[in-house]
Design a protein around this motif. Sequence first.
Motif, PDB file in Angstrom:
ATOM      1  N   LEU A   1       0.854  -1.188   0.000  1.00  0.00           N
ATOM      2  CA  LEU A   1       0.000   0.000   0.000  1.00  0.00           C
ATOM      3  C   LEU A   1       0.888   1.235   0.000  1.00  0.00           C
ATOM      4  O   LEU A   1       1.798   1.382   0.815  1.00  0.00           O
ATOM      5  N   LEU A   2       0.605   2.178  -0.942  1.00  0.00           N
ATOM      6  CA  LEU A   2       1.434   3.370  -1.064  1.00  0.00           C
ATOM      7  C   LEU A   2       1.195   4.335   0.083  1.00  0.00           C
ATOM      8  O   LEU A   2       2.100   4.964   0.592  1.00  0.00           O
ATOM      9  N   ASN A   3      -0.065   4.479   0.475  1.00  0.00           N
ATOM     10  CA  ASN A   3      -0.419   5.362   1.585  1.00  0.00           C
ATOM     11  C   ASN A   3      -1.827   5.010   2.035  1.00  0.00           C
ATOM     12  O   ASN A   3      -2.403   4.021   1.586  1.00  0.00           O
ATOM     13  N   ALA A   4      -2.391   5.825   2.901  1.00  0.00           N
ATOM     14  CA  ALA A   4      -3.733   5.545   3.416  1.00  0.00           C
ATOM     15  C   ALA A   4      -4.811   5.762   2.366  1.00  0.00           C
ATOM     16  O   ALA A   4      -5.932   5.292   2.501  1.00  0.00           O
TER      17      ALA A   4
ATOM     18  N   MET B   1       0.064  -0.229  -5.864  1.00  0.00           N
ATOM     19  CA  MET B   1       1.202  -0.759  -6.616  1.00  0.00           C
ATOM     20  C   MET B   1       1.126  -2.281  -6.634  1.00  0.00           C
ATOM     21  O   MET B   1       0.704  -2.899  -5.663  1.00  0.00           O
ATOM     22  N   SER B   2       1.512  -2.878  -7.746  1.00  0.00           N
ATOM     23  CA  SER B   2       1.672  -4.332  -7.813  1.00  0.00           C
ATOM     24  C   SER B   2       3.106  -4.642  -8.219  1.00  0.00           C
ATOM     25  O   SER B   2       3.653  -4.006  -9.119  1.00  0.00           O
ATOM     26  N   LYS B   3       3.708  -5.611  -7.521  1.00  0.00           N
ATOM     27  CA  LYS B   3       5.102  -5.949  -7.771  1.00  0.00           C
ATOM     28  C   LYS B   3       5.239  -7.443  -8.037  1.00  0.00           C
ATOM     29  O   LYS B   3       4.542  -8.264  -7.427  1.00  0.00           O
ATOM     30  N   CYS B   4       6.131  -7.786  -8.948  1.00  0.00           N
ATOM     31  CA  CYS B   4       6.461  -9.182  -9.217  1.00  0.00           C
ATOM     32  C   CYS B   4       7.727  -9.532  -8.450  1.00  0.00           C
ATOM     33  O   CYS B   4       8.708  -8.784  -8.471  1.00  0.00           O
TER      34      CYS B   4
ATOM     35  N   TYR C   1       8.876  -1.707 -16.857  1.00  0.00           N
ATOM     36  CA  TYR C   1       7.926  -1.379 -15.794  1.00  0.00           C
ATOM     37  C   TYR C   1       7.080  -2.565 -15.333  1.00  0.00           C
ATOM     38  O   TYR C   1       6.449  -2.491 -14.280  1.00  0.00           O
ATOM     39  N   GLN C   2       7.012  -3.653 -16.127  1.00  0.00           N
ATOM     40  CA  GLN C   2       6.028  -4.696 -15.844  1.00  0.00           C
ATOM     41  C   GLN C   2       6.271  -5.428 -14.530  1.00  0.00           C
ATOM     42  O   GLN C   2       5.397  -6.127 -14.029  1.00  0.00           O
ATOM     43  N   PHE C   3       7.434  -5.257 -13.927  1.00  0.00           N
ATOM     44  CA  PHE C   3       7.708  -5.901 -12.646  1.00  0.00           C
ATOM     45  C   PHE C   3       7.203  -5.065 -11.475  1.00  0.00           C
ATOM     46  O   PHE C   3       7.158  -5.540 -10.341  1.00  0.00           O
ATOM     47  N   CYS C   4       6.839  -3.816 -11.755  1.00  0.00           N
ATOM     48  CA  CYS C   4       6.343  -2.950 -10.690  1.00  0.00           C
ATOM     49  C   CYS C   4       5.458  -1.866 -11.309  1.00  0.00           C
ATOM     50  O   CYS C   4       5.957  -0.853 -11.788  1.00  0.00           O
ATOM     51  N   TYR C   5       4.156  -2.100 -11.319  1.00  0.00           N
ATOM     52  CA  TYR C   5       3.194  -1.142 -11.867  1.00  0.00           C
ATOM     53  C   TYR C   5       2.630  -0.269 -10.748  1.00  0.00           C
ATOM     54  O   TYR C   5       2.344  -0.755  -9.649  1.00  0.00           O
ATOM     55  N   VAL C   6       2.439   1.005 -11.037  1.00  0.00           N
ATOM     56  CA  VAL C   6       1.715   1.918 -10.152  1.00  0.00           C
ATOM     57  C   VAL C   6       0.419   2.301 -10.858  1.00  0.00           C
ATOM     58  O   VAL C   6       0.421   2.615 -12.054  1.00  0.00           O
ATOM     59  N   TYR C   7      -0.696   2.285 -10.123  1.00  0.00           N
ATOM     60  CA  TYR C   7      -2.015   2.537 -10.696  1.00  0.00           C
ATOM     61  C   TYR C   7      -2.663   3.738 -10.008  1.00  0.00           C
ATOM     62  O   TYR C   7      -2.490   3.934  -8.808  1.00  0.00           O
ATOM     63  N   LYS C   8      -3.434   4.498 -10.764  1.00  0.00           N
ATOM     64  CA  LYS C   8      -4.244   5.553 -10.167  1.00  0.00           C
ATOM     65  C   LYS C   8      -5.705   5.332 -10.557  1.00  0.00           C
ATOM     66  O   LYS C   8      -6.006   4.865 -11.656  1.00  0.00           O
TER      67      LYS C   8
END
Length: 417
Positions: A152-155, A161-164, A214-221
């Motif tokens: 979790l990035l923050n509250a 974020m998803s990480k492989c 980037y596919q090993f660590c995606y950030v989503y909004k």
Amino acid sequence: MESLTAFPPELLAHILSFLPGKELATAAKVCKAFHQASKVDFVWQRCMNREFGVSCAASSLSPREIYTKLLHKYGFLLGTWQIEIKPYGGLVHVKFQNNKLLGLQYGAPHDPHVDWPMMVKELFQVMLDDEGNTIINCLQGPQGPHKGQIPLLNASTARFMSKCCCPDLHRHPQGREQEFLKWCQEEMGVSEEDIMFQHMQELLFMKFMIINQYQFCYVYKRLTIPPHLPEQLIAPGLFKGTYGSHGLEIVLLTYDRHYIHCKKITGDPNVPASELSVLVDTKKLLMLDEEQQVDPAELARVTEQADKEEEEMNGNGASTNQSQEGEACGSGHDVSQQHLPQSQPFAIPEGFRERGINYPKTCKMRFCGTGLIAGHGYTSPSRTPGHFVVFDDDNFGFLWLELRSLSVYSRVTEKMD
């Protein structure tokens, strides 16, 4: 309290089912009667449906376990997201299926088939094993599910974020070259012969390298699609559109008073994701016959005239209310459909590129707008004039007057709610 505990267990469970999940867990600690009533399946099923809009399937795990161990922590993932990969972006929808959270990436179909279904690829899953332990798997790569993380990035629930944890499992067993060729064929619909063209090769290889990085660590909004209001010309939503040598890209159509915005959800090295690709002024309604439409000089003239009349109207103190109501500038028409003909002819101007697309020969409405153009690396961005053409409720086009080309857009019909 004694009167409540005296209720039949079924009635007490029904009363507790109106509590939010967090309060239900607290209520279960009050007394034995409350504890027993809170363990009834339909109580937690009701919480899941009310708070997350989902229902669990039959399994060895109870609805209470699925709610408290999975949805309570990761339920915020449900919904639609944009991947933050500059300049390409990406579209992801997370749904609850078979008692697990499944992240699906939706890609535009192969160019130029805007009416084809979206391409869907599994990215990750969050689930519980038989003992109720949380398991997070990355689903990318040719070697099957493997360990992943969702820190979790923050509250806030606006980003995640998803990480492989096993990047090597993403590699093609026959080497990097085969991995690139397979990606070109599956993701872009490009054959090995097409790749031999130098310009195409450079664009494809750049995209392949950046996305793989980037596919090993995606950030989503979080991506929110507004509801459709009765007065709107075409319902807000996601659309697939043609962008020349960059292929098909995805835009989000929304409204801001009398303006229509088409923001890129996926992008390219010239105009990246999240930029405002097309901006439409619904006060600048155009009514053109076919003879006017095929003459590029006439199109430029009527566009300049509409801009000039808009400036004159604003200079004469046009009321704010008129602007918000979306009255057509320079044409004397109101944009509400009851004052317009059912359709008008539509034709491609002479010398314009249509790229083999079977575009409609009639349209419902036509407005002045601007489209965003830029050099490689988003250098020297500027807005260029064009016409926004509404073909029907699910299809529109943008005529780039200076670029002398037509982009066609088709609604993404895959369910994402």
